[in-house]
Scaffold this motif. Structure first.
Motif: not given
Length: 80
Positions: A10-25
């Motif tokens: 769960d933690c990995v998925i949450m952080m990967v999602d956050r990382y991808v969002e931070d890439l802003d597209g």
């Protein structure tokens, strides 16, 4: 009262999602290697601190051979 338990997955998925969002597209590159390297480095560093620098104990905690631990510590520059 129930306590919600968050798994490592769960933690990995949450952080990967956050990382991808931070890439802003922008598309992520080499994501697998980045995650493995960063997680392993943090795990080794934290475990060595918790084990007060005792490599034998840290190797037991991690379930790896002491020589493997030594090589990994060298690889990440944590062998001081």
């Amino acid at each position: 009262m129930s306590t919600e338990f968050m798994t490592l997955s769960d933690c990995v998925i949450m952080m990967v999602d956050r990382y991808v969002e931070d890439l802003d597209g922008d598309a992520p590159h080499n994501l697998h290697a980045q995650i493995i390297e960063q997680v392993e480095r943090a795990l080794l560093d934290h475990t060595m601190k918790k084990c007060a620098g005792q490599r034998s104990t840290a190797a037991q905690w991690l379930g790896i051979n002491r020589n493997t631990l030594r090589k990994k510590l060298q690889n990440y520059g944590l062998d001081t």
